[in-house]
Design a protein around this motif. Structure first.
Motif, mmCIF file in Angstrom:
data_model
loop_
_atom_site.group_PDB
_atom_site.id
_atom_site.type_symbol
_atom_site.label_atom_id
_atom_site.label_comp_id
_atom_site.label_asym_id
_atom_site.label_seq_id
_atom_site.Cartn_x
_atom_site.Cartn_y
_atom_site.Cartn_z
ATOM 1 N N TYR A 29 -3.318 3.097 -9.558
ATOM 2 C CA TYR A 29 -2.559 1.972 -9.004
ATOM 3 C C TYR A 29 -3.426 1.273 -7.960
ATOM 4 C CZ TYR A 29 1.277 -0.799 -7.182
ATOM 5 O OH TYR A 29 2.076 -1.841 -6.801
ATOM 6 N N LEU A 30 -3.545 -0.038 -8.058
ATOM 7 C CA LEU A 30 -4.486 -0.800 -7.229
ATOM 8 C C LEU A 30 -4.173 -0.815 -5.742
ATOM 9 C CD1 LEU A 30 -5.181 -3.947 -9.444
ATOM 10 C CD2 LEU A 30 -6.681 -2.002 -8.993
ATOM 11 N N TYR A 31 -2.946 -0.496 -5.344
ATOM 12 C CA TYR A 31 -2.581 -0.632 -3.940
ATOM 13 C C TYR A 31 -2.230 0.700 -3.270
ATOM 14 C CZ TYR A 31 -2.556 -5.430 -5.426
ATOM 15 O OH TYR A 31 -2.935 -6.633 -5.946
ATOM 16 N N ASN A 32 -2.600 1.809 -3.883
ATOM 17 C CA ASN A 32 -2.392 3.101 -3.225
ATOM 18 C C ASN A 32 -3.232 3.170 -1.958
ATOM 19 O OD1 ASN A 32 -0.582 4.157 -5.073
ATOM 20 N ND2 ASN A 32 -2.156 5.162 -6.294
ATOM 21 N N LEU A 33 -2.720 3.859 -0.969
ATOM 22 C CA LEU A 33 -3.445 4.092 0.279
ATOM 23 C C LEU A 33 -3.817 5.559 0.335
ATOM 24 C CD1 LEU A 33 -1.032 2.116 2.615
ATOM 25 C CD2 LEU A 33 -3.243 1.353 1.730
ATOM 26 N N ALA A 34 -5.049 5.839 0.706
ATOM 27 C CA ALA A 34 -5.484 7.234 0.773
ATOM 28 C C ALA A 34 -6.684 7.368 1.687
ATOM 29 C CB ALA A 34 -5.851 7.746 -0.614
ATOM 30 N N GLY A 35 -6.596 8.360 2.587
ATOM 31 C CA GLY A 35 -7.748 8.693 3.402
ATOM 32 C C GLY A 35 -7.666 8.193 4.825
ATOM 33 N N ALA A 36 -8.848 8.100 5.423
ATOM 34 C CA ALA A 36 -8.985 7.709 6.830
ATOM 35 C C ALA A 36 -9.216 6.206 6.942
ATOM 36 C CB ALA A 36 -10.136 8.471 7.465
ATOM 37 N N LEU A 52 -5.884 5.886 11.300
ATOM 38 C CA LEU A 52 -4.783 6.338 10.453
ATOM 39 C C LEU A 52 -5.336 7.354 9.474
ATOM 40 C CD1 LEU A 52 -3.295 2.895 9.284
ATOM 41 C CD2 LEU A 52 -2.623 4.199 11.294
ATOM 42 N N GLN A 53 -4.549 8.334 9.135
ATOM 43 C CA GLN A 53 -4.876 9.276 8.063
ATOM 44 C C GLN A 53 -3.629 9.312 7.185
ATOM 45 O OE1 GLN A 53 -7.903 10.967 7.642
ATOM 46 N NE2 GLN A 53 -7.088 11.575 5.661
ATOM 47 N N ILE A 54 -3.699 8.689 6.001
ATOM 48 C CA ILE A 54 -2.506 8.556 5.172
ATOM 49 C C ILE A 54 -2.789 8.864 3.717
ATOM 50 C CG2 ILE A 54 -1.215 6.976 6.638
ATOM 51 C CD1 ILE A 54 -2.402 4.642 5.216
ATOM 52 N N GLU A 55 -1.707 9.159 2.986
ATOM 53 C CA GLU A 55 -1.811 9.402 1.555
ATOM 54 C C GLU A 55 -0.574 8.855 0.863
ATOM 55 O OE1 GLU A 55 -1.489 13.485 0.147
ATOM 56 O OE2 GLU A 55 -0.433 14.034 1.970
ATOM 57 N N ALA A 61 5.825 6.854 -2.071
ATOM 58 C CA ALA A 61 6.054 7.292 -0.689
ATOM 59 C C ALA A 61 4.702 7.487 -0.011
ATOM 60 C CB ALA A 61 6.849 8.590 -0.670
ATOM 61 N N VAL A 62 4.641 7.162 1.266
ATOM 62 C CA VAL A 62 3.412 7.316 2.046
ATOM 63 C C VAL A 62 3.718 8.188 3.250
ATOM 64 C CG1 VAL A 62 1.645 6.118 3.403
ATOM 65 C CG2 VAL A 62 2.520 5.077 1.308
ATOM 66 N N GLN A 63 2.797 9.100 3.548
ATOM 67 C CA GLN A 63 2.949 9.932 4.743
ATOM 68 C C GLN A 63 1.592 10.103 5.402
ATOM 69 O OE1 GLN A 63 4.477 13.684 3.347
ATOM 70 N NE2 GLN A 63 2.462 14.466 2.870
ATOM 71 N N GLY A 64 1.630 10.442 6.679
ATOM 72 C CA GLY A 64 0.388 10.668 7.390
ATOM 73 C C GLY A 64 0.587 10.604 8.882
ATOM 74 N N GLY A 65 -0.496 10.258 9.564
ATOM 75 C CA GLY A 65 -0.451 10.205 11.010
ATOM 76 C C GLY A 65 -1.351 9.115 11.550
ATOM 77 N N PHE A 66 -1.219 8.865 12.847
ATOM 78 C CA PHE A 66 -2.067 7.884 13.515
ATOM 79 C C PHE A 66 -2.471 8.430 14.873
ATOM 80 C CE2 PHE A 66 2.029 6.966 15.302
ATOM 81 C CZ PHE A 66 1.781 6.529 16.593
#
Length: 137
Positions: A29-36, A52-55, A61-66
């Motif tokens: 999927y072209l708009y997935n977010l992953a990594g730092a 940000l560190q997200i997946e 669904a997206v989860q992670g931290g900042f």
């Protein structure tokens, strides 16, 4: 023989149609977010360098931290990807004020998930602040 070839062709076309295109959270999927990601929040005119560190999880669904090192603030991010938009809520505690804070945002995701840009609204200690965010990996 000709009917068998036609049946095979129809089966191939149907299988290809059922495969569909990937959605949020699916591989490819072209708009997935992953990594730092690194960048900044600009809140009430003040630039705050952050990471940000997200997946992206199945279904978008997206989860992670900042982390905002200069303020000693870190927190959790929970959100969702719909098309090329990332909507999220970030929660934290500000060690300087002792107040809990919540930031909400809707941001645009660049193709390949390489960058995120958007607006942010922060509520902390009864104050409402607005700003922008810009991150890339």
């Amino acid at each position: 023989m000709r009917i068998r070839r036609l049946a095979s062709l129809v089966a191939i076309v149907l299988l290809a149609a059922c495969a569909g295109t990937p959605g949020p959270g699916d591989p490819g999927y072209l708009y997935n977010l992953a990594g730092a990601y690194s960048g900044q929040f600009v809140v009430d005119g003040q630039a705050l360098p952050a990471t940000l560190q997200i997946e992206t999880l199945p279904g978008g669904a997206v989860q992670g931290g900042f982390n905002i090192p200069m303020m000693g603030i870190g927190g959790e991010i929970e959100g969702e990807i719909v098309a090329d938009r990332f909507t999220f809520t970030a929660s934290y505690t500000n060690p300087e004020s002792g107040c809990d804070g919540v930031a909400v945002s809707e941001a645009a995701i660049s193709e390949s998930g390489a960058s995120i840009r958007g607006q942010i609204e922060v509520t902390e200690c009864g104050q409402f602040l607005s700003g922008t965010l810009r991150f890339s990996r």
